[in-house]
Design a protein around this motif. Structure first.
Motif, PDB file in Angstrom:
ATOM      1  N   GLU A 167      -5.666   3.606   3.081  1.00 19.73           N
ATOM      2  CA  GLU A 167      -6.696   3.639   4.118  1.00 19.73           C
ATOM      3  C   GLU A 167      -6.199   2.977   5.400  1.00 19.73           C
ATOM      4  OE1 GLU A 167     -10.488   4.379   5.847  1.00 19.73           O
ATOM      5  OE2 GLU A 167      -9.453   5.195   4.078  1.00 19.73           O
ATOM      6  N   PHE A 168      -5.477   1.866   5.251  1.00 20.87           N
ATOM      7  CA  PHE A 168      -4.904   1.187   6.419  1.00 20.87           C
ATOM      8  C   PHE A 168      -3.965   2.127   7.167  1.00 20.87           C
ATOM      9  CE2 PHE A 168      -1.585  -1.299   8.491  1.00 20.87           C
ATOM     10  CZ  PHE A 168      -2.326  -2.231   9.204  1.00 20.87           C
ATOM     11  N   ALA A 169      -3.123   2.839   6.438  1.00 20.76           N
ATOM     12  CA  ALA A 169      -2.181   3.766   7.077  1.00 20.76           C
ATOM     13  C   ALA A 169      -2.919   4.867   7.818  1.00 20.76           C
ATOM     14  CB  ALA A 169      -1.247   4.360   6.030  1.00 20.76           C
ATOM     15  N   GLU A 170      -4.025   5.332   7.262  1.00 19.07           N
ATOM     16  CA  GLU A 170      -4.820   6.361   7.943  1.00 19.07           C
ATOM     17  C   GLU A 170      -5.434   5.813   9.228  1.00 19.07           C
ATOM     18  OE1 GLU A 170      -7.699   8.153   5.455  1.00 19.07           O
ATOM     19  OE2 GLU A 170      -6.255   8.862   3.969  1.00 19.07           O
ATOM     20  N   LEU A 171      -5.900   4.564   9.186  1.00 19.85           N
ATOM     21  CA  LEU A 171      -6.555   3.967  10.349  1.00 19.85           C
ATOM     22  C   LEU A 171      -5.593   3.779  11.528  1.00 19.85           C
ATOM     23  CD1 LEU A 171      -8.805   1.292   8.601  1.00 19.85           C
ATOM     24  CD2 LEU A 171      -9.578   3.372   9.742  1.00 19.85           C
ATOM     25  N   VAL A 172      -4.320   3.515  11.237  1.00 16.43           N
ATOM     26  CA  VAL A 172      -3.350   3.268  12.320  1.00 16.43           C
ATOM     27  C   VAL A 172      -2.470   4.475  12.591  1.00 16.43           C
ATOM     28  CG1 VAL A 172      -3.329   0.798  11.777  1.00 16.43           C
ATOM     29  CG2 VAL A 172      -1.582   2.289  10.779  1.00 16.43           C
ATOM     30  N   ALA A 173      -2.763   5.598  11.951  1.00 12.32           N
ATOM     31  CA  ALA A 173      -1.884   6.769  12.069  1.00 12.32           C
ATOM     32  C   ALA A 173      -1.750   7.254  13.509  1.00 12.32           C
ATOM     33  CB  ALA A 173      -2.389   7.894  11.169  1.00 12.32           C
ATOM     34  N   ASP A 174      -2.822   7.138  14.292  1.00 11.18           N
ATOM     35  CA  ASP A 174      -2.760   7.635  15.667  1.00 11.18           C
ATOM     36  C   ASP A 174      -2.229   6.583  16.638  1.00 11.18           C
ATOM     37  OD1 ASP A 174      -4.970   6.004  15.380  1.00 11.18           O
ATOM     38  OD2 ASP A 174      -6.184   7.103  16.843  1.00 11.18           O
ATOM     39  N   LEU A 175      -1.888   5.387  16.130  1.00  6.95           N
ATOM     40  CA  LEU A 175      -1.382   4.319  16.980  1.00  6.95           C
ATOM     41  C   LEU A 175       0.133   4.192  16.918  1.00  6.95           C
ATOM     42  CD1 LEU A 175      -3.973   1.536  16.033  1.00  6.95           C
ATOM     43  CD2 LEU A 175      -4.082   3.152  17.952  1.00  6.95           C
ATOM     44  N   LEU A 176       0.739   4.762  15.888  1.00 11.91           N
ATOM     45  CA  LEU A 176       2.175   4.618  15.680  1.00 11.91           C
ATOM     46  C   LEU A 176       2.866   5.969  15.745  1.00 11.91           C
ATOM     47  CD1 LEU A 176       2.044   2.200  12.596  1.00 11.91           C
ATOM     48  CD2 LEU A 176       2.531   1.574  14.972  1.00 11.91           C
ATOM     49  N   PRO A 177       4.097   6.001  16.207  1.00  8.91           N
ATOM     50  CA  PRO A 177       4.852   7.263  16.175  1.00  8.91           C
ATOM     51  C   PRO A 177       5.028   7.756  14.744  1.00  8.91           C
ATOM     52  CG  PRO A 177       5.937   5.639  17.578  1.00  8.91           C
ATOM     53  CD  PRO A 177       4.845   4.917  16.850  1.00  8.91           C
ATOM     54  N   ALA A 178       5.106   9.047  14.590  1.00 12.22           N
ATOM     55  CA  ALA A 178       5.274   9.629  13.254  1.00 12.22           C
ATOM     56  C   ALA A 178       6.549   9.100  12.611  1.00 12.22           C
ATOM     57  CB  ALA A 178       5.324  11.151  13.359  1.00 12.22           C
ATOM     58  N   GLY A 179       6.439   8.728  11.342  1.00 14.03           N
ATOM     59  CA  GLY A 179       7.610   8.280  10.599  1.00 14.03           C
ATOM     60  C   GLY A 179       7.883   6.797  10.666  1.00 14.03           C
ATOM     61  N   VAL A 180       7.122   6.058  11.470  1.00 13.66           N
ATOM     62  CA  VAL A 180       7.358   4.614  11.590  1.00 13.66           C
ATOM     63  C   VAL A 180       6.803   3.864  10.376  1.00 13.66           C
ATOM     64  CG1 VAL A 180       6.757   2.548  12.912  1.00 13.66           C
ATOM     65  CG2 VAL A 180       7.533   4.606  14.089  1.00 13.66           C
ATOM     66  N   LEU A 181       5.572   4.192   9.976  1.00  7.67           N
ATOM     67  CA  LEU A 181       4.938   3.568   8.818  1.00  7.67           C
ATOM     68  C   LEU A 181       4.690   4.645   7.775  1.00  7.67           C
ATOM     69  CD1 LEU A 181       3.442   1.385   7.223  1.00  7.67           C
ATOM     70  CD2 LEU A 181       1.426   1.820   8.648  1.00  7.67           C
ATOM     71  N   ASN A 182       5.315   4.504   6.625  1.00  8.41           N
ATOM     72  CA  ASN A 182       5.231   5.505   5.570  1.00  8.41           C
ATOM     73  C   ASN A 182       4.777   4.842   4.279  1.00  8.41           C
ATOM     74  OD1 ASN A 182       6.946   7.730   7.098  1.00  8.41           O
ATOM     75  ND2 ASN A 182       8.079   5.808   7.226  1.00  8.41           N
ATOM     76  N   VAL A 183       3.842   5.488   3.566  1.00  8.61           N
ATOM     77  CA  VAL A 183       3.340   4.962   2.296  1.00  8.61           C
ATOM     78  C   VAL A 183       3.707   5.943   1.193  1.00  8.61           C
ATOM     79  CG1 VAL A 183       1.330   4.178   1.003  1.00  8.61           C
ATOM     80  CG2 VAL A 183       1.401   3.877   3.483  1.00  8.61           C
ATOM     81  N   VAL A 184       4.327   5.412   0.147  1.00 10.12           N
ATOM     82  CA  VAL A 184       4.616   6.229  -1.035  1.00 10.12           C
ATOM     83  C   VAL A 184       3.990   5.545  -2.240  1.00 10.12           C
ATOM     84  CG1 VAL A 184       6.729   7.292  -0.156  1.00 10.12           C
ATOM     85  CG2 VAL A 184       6.852   5.093  -1.343  1.00 10.12           C
ATOM     86  N   ASN A 185       3.451   6.327  -3.152  1.00  5.08           N
ATOM     87  CA  ASN A 185       2.811   5.781  -4.341  1.00  5.08           C
ATOM     88  C   ASN A 185       3.646   6.048  -5.581  1.00  5.08           C
ATOM     89  OD1 ASN A 185       0.267   4.576  -3.479  1.00  5.08           O
ATOM     90  ND2 ASN A 185      -0.273   6.650  -2.821  1.00  5.08           N
ATOM     91  N   GLY A 186       3.455   5.247  -6.589  1.00  6.61           N
ATOM     92  CA  GLY A 186       4.171   5.434  -7.837  1.00  6.61           C
ATOM     93  C   GLY A 186       4.415   4.118  -8.532  1.00  6.61           C
ATOM     94  N   TYR A 187       5.065   4.203  -9.669  1.00  5.66           N
ATOM     95  CA  TYR A 187       5.368   3.012 -10.448  1.00  5.66           C
ATOM     96  C   TYR A 187       6.578   2.290  -9.880  1.00  5.66           C
ATOM     97  CZ  TYR A 187       2.112   4.729 -13.984  1.00  5.66           C
ATOM     98  OH  TYR A 187       0.981   5.152 -14.632  1.00  5.66           O
ATOM     99  N   GLY A 188       6.600   0.970 -10.101  1.00  5.14           N
ATOM    100  CA  GLY A 188       7.693   0.168  -9.579  1.00  5.14           C
ATOM    101  C   GLY A 188       9.041   0.562 -10.124  1.00  5.14           C
ATOM    102  N   PHE A 189       9.090   0.870 -11.433  1.00  2.00           N
ATOM    103  CA  PHE A 189      10.383   1.183 -12.040  1.00  2.00           C
ATOM    104  C   PHE A 189      10.916   2.546 -11.600  1.00  2.00           C
ATOM    105  CE2 PHE A 189       7.193   2.718 -15.070  1.00  2.00           C
ATOM    106  CZ  PHE A 189       7.645   3.982 -15.381  1.00  2.00           C
ATOM    107  N   VAL A 190      10.088   3.335 -10.907  1.00  7.39           N
ATOM    108  CA  VAL A 190      10.552   4.618 -10.377  1.00  7.39           C
ATOM    109  C   VAL A 190      10.696   4.544  -8.857  1.00  7.39           C
ATOM    110  CG1 VAL A 190      10.088   7.091 -10.159  1.00  7.39           C
ATOM    111  CG2 VAL A 190       9.477   5.885 -12.268  1.00  7.39           C
ATOM    112  N   VAL A 191       9.583   4.392  -8.152  1.00  4.68           N
ATOM    113  CA  VAL A 191       9.595   4.409  -6.687  1.00  4.68           C
ATOM    114  C   VAL A 191      10.184   3.111  -6.134  1.00  4.68           C
ATOM    115  CG1 VAL A 191       8.189   4.619  -4.610  1.00  4.68           C
ATOM    116  CG2 VAL A 191       7.619   5.960  -6.650  1.00  4.68           C
TER     117      VAL A 191
END
Length: 346
Positions: free
Chosen positions: A53-77
């Motif tokens: 949700e935080f990433a969505e809220l600031v998406a229009d404030l930052l250039p594309a590719g600056v803040l990226n969120v990936v989900n998954g397990y620690g032992f994989v991602v």
């Protein structure tokens, strides 16, 4: 002529924990962006929604590719971020085991590593301390976020001459805590464990402590009924070297040990593998300065505990990791210096 430049490091991989998902993300995001870096952040698989949700809220404030969120397990991602050759640095807030795994994975590419790991904070209480104030402070510092806090005041070392009096006051404070589902009312102070697995881990420590003959002043196990609730617990007559006094339980459990003199207090306070935070309780100014300077912990409070300020660094020693969060210290960690020398002779 020499010029010292401070530069961004590049792409920073970030792994954040489940206990403060919305707080821990900006602790890393802010200095990383301020230093000119970009980042890929992986929130805990147990609590990812606030970061998304935080990433969505600031998406229009930052250039594309600056803040990226990936989900998954620690032992994989998380492991892939730590080992990826295009990630210049990996920063993790999490358990000691996770820190070791990240450091090992980062070793092959020799990337920089920033680790803020667990703690086992001792609370050293001398005979001259304000016992009522210490007990009242531990009501919060020991049980905030249901004890799921790396700086929690979880290990009391109290002088034998005032131990009985202090335990009585602490038990009174702990028994007054309101336990319940967090949304059920503003008076609720202690909620459930984050998951069944963590609930089993915390209750496992309590069961083994009872088998070892460690006393229970209050609490001591799960609360009957639905949910992963553990009763706020105070363990007493804890012997030196006991499992519950050395390992991070990460639940609503405070252990109480006694000491006879200042030298013993310092030795036993530091005789743990972790070194994130500690507190010293005394009315003697000289003692407070000497004792606070000697323990091997990144933060030492005097006559308080778990008081955080953004103007000072946060981070630990020994098994609690390395690197500092907050203020200029974080900017130092997430940037690099370069020396440029000009020969202007003619």
């Amino acid at each position: 002529m020499s010029v010292i430049l401070r530069e961004p490091i590049g792409v920073i991989g970030v792994v954040t924990p489940w206990n403060y998902p919305l707080l821990m993300a900006p602790w890393k995001i802010a200095p990383i962006l301020a230093a000119g870096d970009t980042l890929v952040i992986k929130p805990s698989e147990q609590t990812p929604l606030t970061t998304l949700e935080f990433a969505e809220l600031v998406a229009d404030l930052l250039p594309a590719g600056v803040l990226n969120v990936v989900n998954g397990y620690g032992f994989v991602v998380g492991a892939r971020l730590a080992e990826h050759p295009d990630v210049s640095m990996i920063a993790l807030t999490g358990s000691v085991a996770a820190g070791r795994a990240v450091a090992r994975a980062a070793a092959d590419t020799l990337k920089r590593v920033h680790l803020e790991l667990g703690g086992k904070a001792p609370v050293v209480i001398f005979p001259d301390a304000d016992l009522a104030a210490a007990a009242s402070s531990l009501r919060v510092a020991g049980f905030w976020n249901s004890g799921q806090e790396c700086g929690a005041a979880c290990r009391v070392l109290v002088h034998e001459s005032v131990a009985e009096q202090f335990v009585e006051q602490l038990v009174g404070e702990v028994q007054a805590l309101v336990v319940g589902e967090p949304a059920s009312g503003e008076d609720v102070e202690v909620g459930p464990m984050v998951s069944k697995a963590h609930f089993d881990r915390v209750t496992g420590y309590l069961e083994r402590a009872k088998k070892e003959g460690i006393g229970v002043a209050t609490g001591g196990g799960a609360i009957d009924g639905p949910g992963y609730f553990v009763a706020p617990t105070v363990l007493v007559d804890v012997p030196e070297g006991a499992e519950v006094a050395r390992e991070e339980i990460f639940g609503p459990v405070v252990t109480v040990e006694t000491f006879t003199d200042e030298e013993e207090a310092v030795r036993r306070a530091t005789d743990v593998p972790l070194g994130l935070s500690a507190s010293v309780w005394t009315e003697k100014a000289r003692r407070s300065h000497d004792i606070a300077a000697s323990p091997d912990f990144g933060t030492v409070w005097v006559n308080s505990h778990l008081v955080l300020a953004r103007e000072v660094p946060w981070g630990g020693f020994k098994g609690s990791g390395y690197g500092r969060d907050l203020l200029i210290h974080a900017l130092d960690d997430f940037s690099r210096t370069k020396h440029v020398m000009h020969n202007h002779g003619r």
